[in-house]
Write an enzyme that holds these catalytic residues in place. Structure first.
Site, mmCIF file in Angstrom:
data_model
loop_
_atom_site.group_PDB
_atom_site.id
_atom_site.type_symbol
_atom_site.label_atom_id
_atom_site.label_comp_id
_atom_site.label_asym_id
_atom_site.label_seq_id
_atom_site.Cartn_x
_atom_site.Cartn_y
_atom_site.Cartn_z
ATOM 1 N N SER A 189 5.115 54.493 -48.021
ATOM 2 C CA SER A 189 5.332 54.992 -49.372
ATOM 3 C C SER A 189 5.988 53.924 -50.238
ATOM 4 C CB SER A 189 6.208 56.245 -49.323
ATOM 5 O OG SER A 189 6.214 56.905 -50.560
ATOM 6 N N GLN A 236 13.015 56.827 -52.611
ATOM 7 C CA GLN A 236 11.801 56.255 -52.025
ATOM 8 C C GLN A 236 12.116 55.598 -50.690
ATOM 9 O OE1 GLN A 236 9.010 56.847 -53.864
ATOM 10 N NE2 GLN A 236 7.962 56.343 -51.976
ATOM 11 N N HIS A 264 12.266 57.515 -47.154
ATOM 12 C CA HIS A 264 11.088 58.001 -46.436
ATOM 13 C C HIS A 264 11.001 57.370 -45.049
ATOM 14 C CE1 HIS A 264 8.929 60.625 -49.153
ATOM 15 N NE2 HIS A 264 9.250 59.828 -50.155
ATOM 16 N N GLU A 278 1.927 53.264 -55.401
ATOM 17 C CA GLU A 278 1.704 54.698 -55.227
ATOM 18 C C GLU A 278 2.338 55.463 -56.391
ATOM 19 O OE1 GLU A 278 2.734 58.075 -51.821
ATOM 20 O OE2 GLU A 278 3.779 56.146 -51.831
ATOM 21 N N HIS A 279 3.586 55.150 -56.690
ATOM 22 C CA HIS A 279 4.311 55.766 -57.804
ATOM 23 C C HIS A 279 4.772 54.684 -58.769
ATOM 24 C CE1 HIS A 279 5.291 58.121 -54.055
ATOM 25 N NE2 HIS A 279 4.773 59.081 -54.798
ATOM 26 N N ASP A 308 6.933 64.847 -56.365
ATOM 27 C CA ASP A 308 6.815 65.163 -54.938
ATOM 28 C C ASP A 308 6.707 66.661 -54.691
ATOM 29 O OD1 ASP A 308 6.864 62.566 -54.039
ATOM 30 O OD2 ASP A 308 9.013 62.558 -53.571
ATOM 31 N N HIS A 335 -45.247 54.917 -53.221
ATOM 32 C CA HIS A 335 -44.431 55.353 -54.352
ATOM 33 C C HIS A 335 -45.295 55.371 -55.621
ATOM 34 C CE1 HIS A 335 -41.038 54.603 -51.736
ATOM 35 N NE2 HIS A 335 -40.137 54.826 -52.698
#
Length: 423
Positions: free
Chosen positions: A222, A244, A247, A312-313, A346, A405
């Site tokens: 994360s 953060q 985690h 991610e953030h 979150d 075709h």
């Protein structure tokens, strides 16, 4: 503190999966494929030290767990669920988009497996941030897998499953649970797609099994990147960083500012506060190896740094955070201002917290209701449209030497002319 050039040369290294795990993951997946439930029970004993004669948890226990919770906690789960559901409904793709002759139709997946991490902590928020999306999409069968625990799966997780509408729940974790959902066993059904965060074993199993089953992403540690200025509340920023970092030891934190003194003050506050917090060993390990304070020379450089990190953030806490909206493009989720901390995302803001990591935000996006839908195009041409474009198709088929075709089109034009002459 480092500048942009130093950071790009030394600090921005993608976190990669441990290649040594590859043969281990392959063996686990192959064993589950061939031995089914027997392998799952064995891995539960080996990895989690839990004997599970029954892999499936009786669905009736979900409601019982819900009623055992404190009323305030039940209401918190409901508010989170309601906000997530409302937001996802608002962004759900419509059933038909395009012209009257060419358009797309959307359909929910039939079955989805959701991985909910367990072990050291409980994550009811992951249940809500995944299962709710599948439910809004209209997925018929939603299954949860989560690691077994010696005291049983926590009530809070079971209650979240009850609120979100899980159909079946299995106490199996790790790579073996992803393999079970991909291949199917005597107890666990095969699904169309697997979603949800997990450790390296889970991530590597997703990578190994992709193609056998759909996946949301291959997640890394994360991460958050913040852009701040002298107006930011540094006491709050300290805890944004800590939130953060707690985690796990590999979590990554980046703080960018044009104001060098601001970064110095923040670092002082971080060191001053670090010894007083909970989960201090994890936070300290994360900050020691994966924490960066970056001095940017300008607004443009700050935005370029953010887009390169593609975190991610991303959190913008400056005097005018909306100024960054059209400049910060490659992030999992963007949080603007003092009252939009990442932690709100979150749990309760609405968008899912399952987001791309490890610079993958440069080419993918966070989980949404639309990831639980498939789409296909529909071509329903009138005779006039066919007559207008068939010549182009015949020429392209001919130059590619795909002569059948070409004849597939030509036979229709020949019969069309014949029928017109006959009439």
């Amino acid at each position: 503190m480092i500048d942009k050039t130093t950071f790009l040369n030394t600090g921005l290294k993608q976190s990669t999966l441990n290649e040594d795990l590859y043969p281990i993951i392959k063996d686990i997946c192959d064993n589950v494929k061939h031995l089914g439930d027997e392998a799952l029970r064995s891995y539960n004993q080996t990895f989690d030290q839990v004997e599970t004669t029954q892999l499936e948890i009786d669905i009736s226990t979900l409601q019982d767990a819900y009623h055992r919770l404190d009323e305030d906690l039940r209401q918190a789960l409901h508010q989170s669920h309601e906000r997530i559901s409302a937001y996802q409904q608002s962004i759900k793709q419509s059933e038909q988009q395009g012209s009257s002759e060419c358009y797309e139709m959307y359909h929910p997946l039939e079955s989805v497996g959701v991985y909910v991490p367990g072990g050291k902590a409980s994550y009811p928020s992951t249940v809500l941030m995944t299962v709710t999306l599948a439910k809004v999409a209209g997925v018929e069968h939603i299954y949860v897998v989560t690691p077994p625990q010696q005291q049983g799966i926590p009530d809070i997780v079971l209650a979240a499953c009850y609120i979100a509408g899980v159909d079946r729940i299995f106490q199996v974790g790790g790579a073996q649970s992803i393999a079970a959902l991909a291949y199917g066993t005597e107890t666990i059904p095969k699904v169309d797609k697997v979603v949800g965060p997990g450790n390296q074993y889970v991530a590597y199993a997703k990578k190994y099994l992709f193609g056998q089953v759909g996946i949301d992403q291959i997640a890394g540690p994360s991460e958050i990147a913040l852009i701040i200025d002298e107006t930011a509340d540094l006491d709050a920023i300290v805890y944004d960083v800590f939130a953060q970092a707690e985690h796990d030891e590999l979590a990554r934190t980046f703080v960018i500012s044009e104001n060098y003194a601001c970064l110095q003050q923040l670092e002082h506050k971080i060191q001053q506060t670090l010894s007083t917090i909970e989960r201090q060993p994890i936070v300290e390990a994360s900050l020691s190896n994966h924490h960066f304070l970056i001095h940017a020379s300008s607004f443009t450089e700050a935005c370029d740094l953010m887009n390169t990190i593609a975190p991610e953030h991303a959190s913008i806490q400056t005097a005018t955070p909306r100024d960054y909206l059209n400049h910060v493009r490659y992030v999992g989720a963007l949080f603007l201002g003092h009252y939009s901390p990442e932690v709100i995302g979150d749990y309760v803001a609405g968008p899912s917290h399952v987001l791309p990591t490890n610079q993958t935000a440069r080419f993918t996006n966070g989980l949404s209701v639309n990831d639980f839908l498939t789409r296909h195009s529909v071509i329903d041409l009138t005779q006039d449209t066919f007559s207008e474009i068939e010549g182009t198709a015949r020429q392209l088929a001919h130059v590619e030497q795909l002569f059948n075709h070409e004849h597939s089109i030509k036979i229709r034009t020949t019969k069309e002319h014949y029928n017109n002459d006959k009439n």
